[in-house]
Enzyme design. Structure first.
Site, PDB file in Angstrom:
ATOM      1  N   ARG A 164      80.194  75.893   5.230  1.00 29.97           N
ATOM      2  CA  ARG A 164      79.522  74.918   5.131  1.00 29.97           C
ATOM      3  C   ARG A 164      78.856  75.181   6.359  1.00 29.97           C
ATOM      4  O   ARG A 164      79.227  75.725   7.477  1.00 29.97           O
ATOM      5  CB  ARG A 164      80.807  73.442   5.733  1.00 29.97           C
ATOM      6  CG  ARG A 164      81.315  72.700   4.092  1.00 29.97           C
ATOM      7  CD  ARG A 164      82.122  71.990   4.612  1.00 29.97           C
ATOM      8  NE  ARG A 164      83.224  72.131   2.989  1.00 29.97           N
ATOM      9  CZ  ARG A 164      84.665  72.008   3.684  1.00 29.97           C
ATOM     10  NH1 ARG A 164      85.035  71.176   4.351  1.00 29.97           N
ATOM     11  NH2 ARG A 164      85.674  71.657   2.464  1.00 29.97           N
ATOM     12  N   LYS A 254      92.924  65.856  -8.971  1.00 21.95           N
ATOM     13  CA  LYS A 254      91.526  64.978  -8.213  1.00 21.95           C
ATOM     14  C   LYS A 254      89.619  66.253  -8.432  1.00 21.95           C
ATOM     15  O   LYS A 254      90.842  67.450  -8.373  1.00 21.95           O
ATOM     16  CB  LYS A 254      91.589  64.807  -6.977  1.00 21.95           C
ATOM     17  CG  LYS A 254      90.980  64.262  -6.079  1.00 21.95           C
ATOM     18  CD  LYS A 254      91.020  63.998  -4.360  1.00 21.95           C
ATOM     19  CE  LYS A 254      89.916  63.846  -4.035  1.00 21.95           C
ATOM     20  NZ  LYS A 254      88.988  64.775  -3.045  1.00 21.95           N
ATOM     21  N   HIS A 278      84.460  66.700  -4.637  1.00 22.99           N
ATOM     22  CA  HIS A 278      84.937  66.793  -2.671  1.00 22.99           C
ATOM     23  C   HIS A 278      83.508  66.058  -1.955  1.00 22.99           C
ATOM     24  O   HIS A 278      83.817  66.658  -1.093  1.00 22.99           O
ATOM     25  CB  HIS A 278      85.289  68.243  -2.812  1.00 22.99           C
ATOM     26  CG  HIS A 278      86.722  68.771  -1.937  1.00 22.99           C
ATOM     27  ND1 HIS A 278      87.915  68.689  -2.287  1.00 22.99           N
ATOM     28  CD2 HIS A 278      86.860  68.835  -0.468  1.00 22.99           C
ATOM     29  CE1 HIS A 278      88.752  68.774  -1.989  1.00 22.99           C
ATOM     30  NE2 HIS A 278      88.120  68.697  -0.298  1.00 22.99           N
ATOM     31  N   ARG A 281      81.240  68.913  -1.015  1.00 23.84           N
ATOM     32  CA  ARG A 281      81.505  69.658  -0.177  1.00 23.84           C
ATOM     33  C   ARG A 281      81.932  71.389  -0.822  1.00 23.84           C
ATOM     34  O   ARG A 281      81.901  72.075   0.011  1.00 23.84           O
ATOM     35  CB  ARG A 281      82.764  69.729   0.756  1.00 23.84           C
ATOM     36  CG  ARG A 281      82.663  67.957   1.644  1.00 23.84           C
ATOM     37  CD  ARG A 281      84.400  67.046   2.475  1.00 23.84           C
ATOM     38  NE  ARG A 281      84.348  67.891   3.605  1.00 23.84           N
ATOM     39  CZ  ARG A 281      83.929  67.815   4.431  1.00 23.84           C
ATOM     40  NH1 ARG A 281      83.126  67.683   5.209  1.00 23.84           N
ATOM     41  NH2 ARG A 281      84.764  68.907   5.786  1.00 23.84           N
TER      42      ARG A 281
HETATM   43  C1  LIG Z   1      86.627  65.530   6.387  1.00 23.16           C
HETATM   44  C2  LIG Z   1      86.906  65.332   5.365  1.00 23.16           C
HETATM   45  C3  LIG Z   1      88.138  66.394   5.166  1.00 23.16           C
HETATM   46  C4  LIG Z   1      88.321  66.347   3.134  1.00 23.16           C
HETATM   47  N1  LIG Z   1      89.673  66.401   3.284  1.00 23.16           N
HETATM   48  C5  LIG Z   1      90.530  66.627   2.625  1.00 23.16           C
HETATM   49  C6  LIG Z   1      91.610  67.343   1.714  1.00 23.16           C
HETATM   50  O1  LIG Z   1      92.358  67.779   2.007  1.00 23.16           O
HETATM   51  N2  LIG Z   1      92.343  66.083   0.775  1.00 23.16           N
HETATM   52  C7  LIG Z   1      91.026  65.849  -0.914  1.00 23.16           C
HETATM   53  O2  LIG Z   1      91.457  66.593  -1.974  1.00 23.16           O
HETATM   54  N3  LIG Z   1      89.760  66.181   0.101  1.00 23.16           N
HETATM   55  C8  LIG Z   1      89.407  65.967   0.779  1.00 23.16           C
HETATM   56  N4  LIG Z   1      88.437  65.375   0.902  1.00 23.16           N
HETATM   57  C9  LIG Z   1      87.353  65.452  -0.063  1.00 23.16           C
HETATM   58  C10 LIG Z   1      87.660  63.859   0.235  1.00 23.16           C
HETATM   59  O3  LIG Z   1      89.037  63.327  -0.342  1.00 23.16           O
HETATM   60  C11 LIG Z   1      87.254  62.916  -0.647  1.00 23.16           C
HETATM   61  O4  LIG Z   1      87.124  63.661  -2.479  1.00 23.16           O
HETATM   62  C12 LIG Z   1      85.426  62.337  -0.893  1.00 23.16           C
HETATM   63  O5  LIG Z   1      85.350  62.702   0.926  1.00 23.16           O
HETATM   64  C13 LIG Z   1      84.515  61.956  -0.997  1.00 23.16           C
HETATM   65  O6  LIG Z   1      83.133  61.288  -0.809  1.00 23.16           O
HETATM   66  P1  LIG Z   1      82.745  60.160   0.383  1.00 23.16           P
HETATM   67  O7  LIG Z   1      82.797  60.965   1.544  1.00 23.16           O
HETATM   68  O8  LIG Z   1      81.363  60.529   0.418  1.00 23.16           O
HETATM   69  O9  LIG Z   1      82.762  59.809  -0.398  1.00 23.16           O
HETATM   70  C14 LIG Z   1      87.049  65.366   2.353  1.00 23.16           C
HETATM   71  C15 LIG Z   1      86.565  65.236   2.860  1.00 23.16           C
HETATM   72  C16 LIG Z   1      85.716  64.951   4.168  1.00 23.16           C
HETATM   73  C17 LIG Z   1      84.579  64.838   4.166  1.00 23.16           C
END
Ligand SMILES: Cc1cc2nc3c(=O)[nH]c(=O)nc-3n(C[C@H](O)[C@H](O)[C@H](O)COP(=O)(O)O)c2cc1C
Length: 381
Positions: A164, A254, A278, A281
């Site tokens: 990122r 997931k 994700h 990300r």
């Molecule tokens: C700051 C941040 C941290 C995240 N950490 C995790 C995590 O620890 N485990 C995980 O399965 N997904 C993680 N995700 C993904 C989220 O669970 C989710 O899939 C994603 O945020 C969905 O997209 P949106 O933010 O556009 O709604 C993270 C996302 C963000 C933005």
């Protein structure tokens, strides 16, 4: 500023958080193509307006994995969310309970599972990554059982972390030692409300569930180094048998975007999946969740409970995901922003906004209950 929408909460979070934390939440990997695509593809989906269908008795409740909930949404796992507001995950779990929806605690939360369980009065969901040390996985699963976590979300789209750029620019990544710490401290000092709320009153700053593996180290770099060393890129579907045999409750995989992978999830005996990239990300350039969802529902919708996330920024987006076939929707950045802006009250209000927007959308698409929502409420499909 009065928050009337999730983008408003994003702006409030931007004002309140140090840059390295806001960019950590807001950003995506590489050129952020998938991050933008998630939002744009949802926005592009036109709803089919229907009128005069007497939908005065709307029912927004649903059931996921044997539990009734007031809305068809859950709070997604967000790593380090506890740094967005004082003891953040504890505030968020209480907000989720007030709204009558599930909260998911990340493996890499700031507050530990035990602390969140104390703050909660009902079972919450626990998210697990595949960690090289299978003994540690067993320990975490055992703890999740003891603390009565109801559903396991097993995330499979992070065998390696996506790069990122924003984290490099902000000093969260790639700025080791004193220099990086100074940059972050300076950014924190420029946000006094956050510095007081989290920096001072939010102590101790532990690393939740993984603290016991860090031998007393609490630095953000120690944490990322641990993640790099311990996330397991040798993971295959065969390893999922191990998880399935260790966890007897509902198991949700997931991070799937492909119907063939969804069929594998059904074959190993998962109860559900989350169609997710994700939040843009991980692998930049992959399909948006909204694009990936319909073929997956067609392939496994009769065998698995299909959830989805990515780019959901309103109640209308929730409705769109449901119309594409999801049975429930995870909210990611939406709650991270609201928590950063106003703590528990912010998350509760954000969920009220989602509900209110869903009510308008259901009324004007002519559906009275969640079960009635399908592709027929979309125009041109
Ligand atoms: C700051 C941040 C941290 C995240 N950490 C995790 C995590 O620890 N485990 C995980 O399965 N997904 C993680 N995700 C993904 C989220 O669970 C989710 O899939 C994603 O945020 C969905 O997209 P949106 O933010 O556009 O709604 C993270 C996302 C963000 C933005």
């Amino acid at each position: 500023m009065i928050a009337a929408s999730i983008p408003d909460y994003r702006e409030l979070a931007r004002r309140r958080l140090p840059r390295f934390l806001f960019d950590y939440i807001d950003g995506g990997s590489y050129a952020e193509v998938t991050l933008r695509r998630n939002i744009a593809d949802l926005e592009d989906i036109a709803l089919r307006q229907r009128v005069l269908r007497d939908v005065s008795n709307l029912d927004l409740s649903t059931e996921l994995f044997g539990q009734k909930q007031a809305l068809p949404v859950a709070l997604a796992p967000i790593g380090l969310a506890g740094m967005n507001a004082r003891r953040g995950e504890c505030q968020a779990v209480r907000a989720a309970e007030t709204a009558g929806i599930p909260f998911t605690l990340s493996t890499v939360s700031a507050c530990s599972m035990a602390e969140v369980a104390k703050a909660a009065s009902r079972p919450f969901w626990f998210q697990l990554y595949m960690i090289r040390d299978r003994g540690f996985i067993r320990e975490l699963l055992q703890e999740a059982v003891e603390l009565k976590c109801s559903t396991l979300i097993f995330t499979v789209d992070m065998p390696v972390p996506g790069s990122r750029y924003r984290d490099y620019h902000s000093g969260l990544a790639g700025a080791p030692g004193l220099k990086g710490a100074m940059r972050r401290a300076l950014q924190g000092a420029m946000k006094p409300d956050w510095a007081w709320d989290v920096g001072v009153m939010g102590r101790p700053h532990g690393l939740g569930n993984v603290a016991r593996k860090l031998q007393g180290k609490t630095g953000i770099e120690d944490f990322f180094a641990w993640m790099r060393e311990n996330f397991d890129s040798s993971i295959s579907w065969a390893d999922l048998d191990f998880i399935r045999s260790e966890w007897k409750g509902p198991l949700v995989i997931k991070g799937l975007l492909d119907p063939e992978d969804a069929k594998e999830a059904a074959a190993i005996g998962a109860d559900g999946i989350v169609v997710s990239n994700h939040g843009g990300r991980q692998l930049d350039g992959v399909l948006s969740s909204a694009q990936a969802l319909p073929p997956i529902v067609d392939a496994v919708g009769d065998k698995l409970t299909v959830l989805a996330d990515g780019g959901v920024r309103s109640g209308l987006d929730v409705l769109r995901m449901l119309a594409l076939g999801a049975k429930g929707v995870l909210l990611g950045r939406a709650w991270a922003f609201a928590l950063a802006a106003r703590g528990q009250a912010g998350v509760e209000h954000m969920l009220k906004l989602i509900e209110a927007e869903m009510r308008v959308a259901m009324t004007l698409t002519g559906v009275g209950s969640i079960g009635e929502i399908d592709r027929s409420i979309l125009a041109n499909r």
